[in-house]
Design an enzyme around this catalytic site. Structure first.
Site, mmCIF file in Angstrom:
data_model
loop_
_atom_site.group_PDB
_atom_site.id
_atom_site.type_symbol
_atom_site.label_atom_id
_atom_site.label_comp_id
_atom_site.label_asym_id
_atom_site.label_seq_id
_atom_site.Cartn_x
_atom_site.Cartn_y
_atom_site.Cartn_z
ATOM 1 C CB CYS A 123 -0.881 -0.016 1.245
ATOM 2 S SG CYS A 123 -1.780 1.529 1.421
ATOM 3 C CG ASN A 157 12.262 -3.800 -10.055
ATOM 4 O OD1 ASN A 157 13.112 -3.470 -10.875
ATOM 5 N ND2 ASN A 157 11.454 -4.823 -10.243
ATOM 6 C CD GLU A 158 9.959 -4.437 -14.052
ATOM 7 O OE1 GLU A 158 9.226 -5.321 -13.558
ATOM 8 O OE2 GLU A 158 10.656 -4.624 -15.063
ATOM 9 C CB CYS A 163 -3.517 -0.267 -2.540
ATOM 10 S SG CYS A 163 -4.035 -0.734 -0.881
ATOM 11 C CB CYS A 168 -5.835 3.448 -0.932
ATOM 12 S SG CYS A 168 -4.095 2.950 -0.823
ATOM 13 C CD GLU A 315 14.934 -5.207 -15.031
ATOM 14 O OE1 GLU A 315 14.256 -6.108 -15.575
ATOM 15 O OE2 GLU A 315 14.725 -4.798 -13.880
ATOM 16 C CD GLU A 363 12.369 -12.755 -12.848
ATOM 17 O OE1 GLU A 363 13.192 -12.234 -12.086
ATOM 18 O OE2 GLU A 363 11.555 -12.105 -13.530
HETATM 19 ZN ZN LIG Z 1 -3.815 1.066 0.450
#
Ligand SMILES: [Zn+2]
Length: 683
Positions: A123, A157-158, A163, A168, A315, A363
């Site tokens: 979140c 990362n990415e 959420c 939220c 990447e 991976e």
């Molecule tokens: Zn949230």
């Protein structure tokens, strides 16, 4: 021409490297880590990204920190002349945090709380998560601020996802209140009298959900904007301690391929450098033409997101990934094409995921520089080394950038609302496909293209194309009008100017505020299924119309082509309006790329623009970067078969040979040619 500073202040070369996860090997570090350094140097690696998913190794228990292993890694990198792109670890959190503070876990649109696992699932509103991120980022910056290996920050990362938790919801309501002021105004902007959906307070508003409000397009658009803004806000929160402690170290966040969840043009304004992760499905056959075009437009979007400066391919896979439905081996030559294509479009880096292939987990079989064979004799290792060597040969391109007289608009707000809008073809409005078609036409004609959104500056360009701009942001139409009046050429298409920034339709006919600029009234739109085609004739040649045919009345505009079928036979399919010193075209129907190529060739000729190269064979792409040291033409064969081209005079930077005239490219060959005008053959 522009010459930009290097990606890392003290590294004025092209960067080569990738994600490095030495902590996965900590129990074998005495043998593996020294091997890593030897292999990295052999492969021409000068930078490695570390710490991306290291939180559980850096803080295995709350407040218990273990930086010793990272100290050792950073020292080892410095000793071996490798710069670190040091990550903040917020891309994946430790299990203890989820267990102790369930508020850090996301809730989905069905209001189900998620469990610990995977990544990118925190979140962004949670005060606990924000505080934990602030603490660890502060500790990292304090510890490594003077470390000679620290070259750059890799933030999280990415970033992605959303959420719907109570925290939220509260943040969303505050965002709505800030945007709309009063609930009365929000109700009006959302057209909430429909279905009796007027709210009497912001507290009643819930984010879109299949078990609640999922049909209010303005609410959905607001939620997309809020979610995107949350990422901007979270990124700003992440970099605050870094900017305070290490003000001179640039920050980036790695973006993704046509990722819909974040308005990257807005997000990009916060980044010191733009970067992205590039994973095309190279198949070793004719389909690689489309993969190459797709990758080309993404590189140009990311360059645009970063303000047209050099960017980073953060990447890419040195071989097959493990997560496409079918993961074909990369054919010999593809890795060089993929790498130099990034450089061609303005990347100053070639980076991979990952340096060393892990022994387990999800991976396990993703391509890596060093495989499970732990060998420098593998085909992939040798190809990566060749890329490293080539980047050294062409290093003088560092800091130069493509320059373009043509801009193409791709806009996230427009994407979001077209994904939701109910009309015409509800399976696929084909917005991204359409932008790609227009892009492909320009690339096949041999031009550099800048990608911008509706907030972009139009003044550097001679031609601006805005396909399918259904939603017009406030002020955009006025900007286009000024651009055209001063001599610019603007090209619009069907499905332009239906709604304003709040998704309310323009009263008084489409294309709304662009009606005067385009000189047309777009009265109705016919939607064709795959069994139907219309046609028009342009410059004596017949072209097919598919999917969408707008029924247009030329007002001040002049028709250039007309429909030949159906009840609207004879109505304009293409118009041209003259306004001030410029022109505005309206393409009323969706066509194949053959028309767009022919049309844009004429539009370019009208502006006396010349392509970088003429008569490009099918499957060959070119770009040019310009900087203080010269102009660099990149010519790329994206096909496995040979292609013959005609080159201007120049120096082949890969071989140091002077070249001019007819040349046959091998399959997947890439030429990097410094133009003769920018150097002397006799020097
Ligand atoms: Zn949230």
């Amino acid at each position: 021409m522009a010459q930009y500073p290097p990606i890392m202040p003290d590294m004025p070369v092209l960067l080569h490297g990738g994600d490095y996860n030495p902590e996965q090997w900590i129990k074998m570090k005495d043998t593996i880590w020294p091997q890593d350094m030897e292999l990295a140097k052999k492969a021409g690696v000068n930078t490695l990204s570390v710490g991306i998913f290291s939180w559980s190794m850096l803080e295995p228990e709350e407040g218990v920190y273990h930086f010793e292993w990272l100290d050792e890694v950073m020292d080892m990198l410095a000793k071996n002349g490798i710069k670190a792109i040091l990550a903040t670890p917020s891309g994946a959190r430790p299990a203890w945090m989820a267990e102790k503070y369930p508020e850090v876990l996301r809730m989905d649109a069905m209001r189900h709380k998620q469990l610990f696992g995977a990544r990118h699932n925190h979140c962004l509103t949670s005060p606990v998560y924000r505080e934990k991120v602030r603490q660890i980022n502060t500790l990292l910056a304090t510890r490594y601020k003077d470390h000679p290996a620290l070259g750059m920050w890799h933030i999280s990362n990415e970033y992605g996802g959303e959420c719907h938790c109570p925290l939220c919801q509260d943040a969303f309501r505050k965002w709505l209140k800030a945007r709309y002021g009063t609930i009365e105004n929000m109700n009006d902007q959302f057209w909430n009298t429909f279905w009796s959906h007027r709210y009497s307070s912001f507290e009643q508003v819930e984010s879109p959900s299949p078990i609640g409000e999922n049909w209010n397009l303005a609410l959905s658009l607001a939620w997309r904007r809020f979610t995107s803004d949350q990422f901007c806000d979270f990124y700003s929160h992440e970099i605050a301690p870094l900017k305070e402690i290490t003000p001179d170290i640039p920050c980036t966040a790695n973006l993704m391929d046509f990722f819909p969840g974040i308005d990257y043009f807005k997000f990009g304004k916060l980044l010191d450098r733009a970067s992205w992760d590039n994973y095309p499905p190279w198949t070793g056959d004719e389909r690689d033409k489309e993969s190459a075009l797709h990758t080309a437009i993404m590189h140009d979007i990311i360059r645009g997101v970063g303000g047209q400066k050099p960017f980073m391919m953060m990447e890419s896979s040195p071989s097959a990934v493990n997560w496409h439905p079918i993961n074909r081996l990369r054919q010999p030559g593809i890795l060089m094409l993929q790498s130099l294509q990034a450089i061609a479009h303005g990347s100053d880096t070639v980076q991979y995921f990952q340096f060393r292939k892990g022994l387990g987990s999800s991976e396990q079989y993703h391509g890596a520089i060093v495989g499970h064979d732990n060998s420098d004799q593998s085909r992939i290792f040798r190809e990566v080394s060749e890329v490293g060597h080539t980047l050294g040969k062409i290093s003088e391109v560092t800091g130069s950038a493509p320059e373009s007289k043509v801009a193409l608009i791709y806009d996230w707000d427009n994407l979001w609302i077209l994904n939701e809008a109910q009309f015409g073809n509800n399976e696929n409005k084909k917005y991204i496909e359409t932008v790609k078609d227009h892009y492909a036409a320009w690339k096949q004609l041999g031009y550099n293209v800048d990608m911008i959104d509706q907030t972009g500056d139009l003044t550097p360009y001679q031609i601006v194309c805005g396909p399918m701009l259904y939603l017009l942001k406030d002020g955009f139409a006025e900007k286009v009008q000024a651009f055209v009046e001063k001599g610019g050429t603007y090209v619009a298409t069907y499905i332009t100017g239906w709604v304003n920034e709040e998704n309310l339709a323009h009263l008084g006919g489409y294309p709304g505020p662009l009606r005067n600029v385009l000189g047309i009234w777009d009265e109705e739109t016919d939607t064709l299924d795959d069994t139907r085609k219309n046609h028009f004739t342009y410059n004596g040649k017949s072209y097919a119309c598919k999917d969408v045919c707008a029924l247009v009345h030329a007002e001040s505009a002049k028709p250039l082509a007309s429909y030949e079928e159906y009840f609207y036979q004879g109505m304009p399919a293409l118009t041209k309006n003259t306004l001030g010193k410029g022109q505005a075209y309206y393409i009323a129907a969706r066509t194949d790329r053959d028309f767009l190529r022919a049309f844009y060739a004429d539009v370019a000729a009208e502006k006396s623009l010349t392509p970088l190269m003429k008569n490009l064979p099918d499957g060959v792409l070119c770009t040019e970067r310009s900087g203080d040291k010269g102009d660099y033409l990149f010519v790329m064969n994206t096909q496995p078969e040979e292609r013959t081209i005609t080159l201007p005079a120049g120096l082949n930077l890969r071989t140091d040979e002077a070249m001019e005239g007819e040349y046959t490219l091998n399959g997947y060959e890439v030429l990097v040619l410094k133009r003769l005008s920018s150097y002397s053959l006799h020097s």
